[in-house]
Design a protein around this motif. Structure first.
Motif, PDB file in Angstrom:
ATOM      1  N   THR A 122     -93.611  58.355 -27.921  1.00  0.00           N
ATOM      2  CA  THR A 122     -93.014  57.391 -27.006  1.00  0.00           C
ATOM      3  C   THR A 122     -92.110  56.394 -27.717  1.00  0.00           C
ATOM      4  N   ASN A 123     -92.591  55.784 -28.775  1.00  0.00           N
ATOM      5  CA  ASN A 123     -91.782  54.778 -29.476  1.00  0.00           C
ATOM      6  C   ASN A 123     -90.497  55.377 -30.020  1.00  0.00           C
ATOM      7  N   GLU A 124     -90.554  56.615 -30.479  1.00  0.00           N
ATOM      8  CA  GLU A 124     -89.362  57.284 -31.005  1.00  0.00           C
ATOM      9  C   GLU A 124     -88.338  57.515 -29.899  1.00  0.00           C
ATOM     10  N   VAL A 125     -88.798  57.956 -28.740  1.00  0.00           N
ATOM     11  CA  VAL A 125     -87.893  58.187 -27.615  1.00  0.00           C
ATOM     12  C   VAL A 125     -87.233  56.882 -27.195  1.00  0.00           C
ATOM     13  N   ILE A 126     -88.022  55.836 -27.071  1.00  0.00           N
ATOM     14  CA  ILE A 126     -87.487  54.531 -26.660  1.00  0.00           C
ATOM     15  C   ILE A 126     -86.475  54.019 -27.682  1.00  0.00           C
ATOM     16  N   SER A 127     -86.786  54.134 -28.966  1.00  0.00           N
ATOM     17  CA  SER A 127     -85.858  53.630 -29.986  1.00  0.00           C
ATOM     18  C   SER A 127     -84.579  54.458 -30.036  1.00  0.00           C
ATOM     19  N   LYS A 128     -84.664  55.773 -29.815  1.00  0.00           N
ATOM     20  CA  LYS A 128     -83.454  56.604 -29.808  1.00  0.00           C
ATOM     21  C   LYS A 128     -82.557  56.253 -28.619  1.00  0.00           C
TER      22      LYS A 128
END
Length: 173
Positions: A122-128
């Motif tokens: 989740t955090n990776e998707v949001i940051s991308k």
């Protein structure tokens, strides 16, 4: 809910270890219009095979496993994913979306589980998404249009083989 506005007699079933009434109240405070969706909340441990059977995951179009708000959430998420695999079996084609916090957990799940089990960091998707929207003017509106359901619906259908690889203009003729 928005994605299924046109579907009648559709249910969203939530299995949670939290208090059932409290979860229902929180959801009703957050969501004012459930449309045609019937919300069902059951109390149980999502990683328990017996508790999973209460919510009948065999008939689900999609199973979504959310990370718990606890220290080391991936351990609990992996247990739940394995329980879902046990109940549904490896032959089920319906997607199982798994929220994880760590890249190594996602990698291990991709290797160990069938292809329809899809770990999402989740955090990776949001940051991308945040990085892309900050680099390109207007891309935020594009993401909103693509990822939001407001006034949009996608319908998937088999197309004749002769249309595969053709442009939309050619296929529309």
């Amino acid at each position: 809910i928005e994605a299924n506005r046109s579907v009648h007699k559709h249910s969203i079933v939530i299995l949670t270890s939290e208090d059932k009434v409290e979860v229902e109240d929180n959801l009703r405070n957050l969501i004012s219009d459930f449309g045609t969706i019937r919300l069902v909340v059951r109390r149980g441990e999502p990683s328990s095979i017996n508790d999973l059977l209460i919510v009948n995951p065999l008939s689900a179009k999609v199973v979504i496993i959310l990370a718990a708000d606890v220290p080391r959430p991936d351990a609990r998420t992996v247990k739940t994913a394995l329980a879902v695999l046990t109940v549904r079996g490896a032959d089920s084609k319906a997607p199982v979306i798994i929220e994880v916090a760590q890249d190594h957990t996602a990698s291990a799940l991709r290797q160990a589980l069938p292809k329809n089990f899809l770990p999402i960091i989740t955090n990776e998707v949001i940051s991308k998404v945040a990085a892309h929207t900050s680099r390109s003017a207007g891309i935020g509106a594009v993401y909103q249009e693509l990822l939001g359901f407001d006034g949009n619906e996608f319908y998937f259908a088999q197309v004749p083989t002769k249309l595969v690889g053709q442009s939309f203009a050619t296929a529309a003729e």
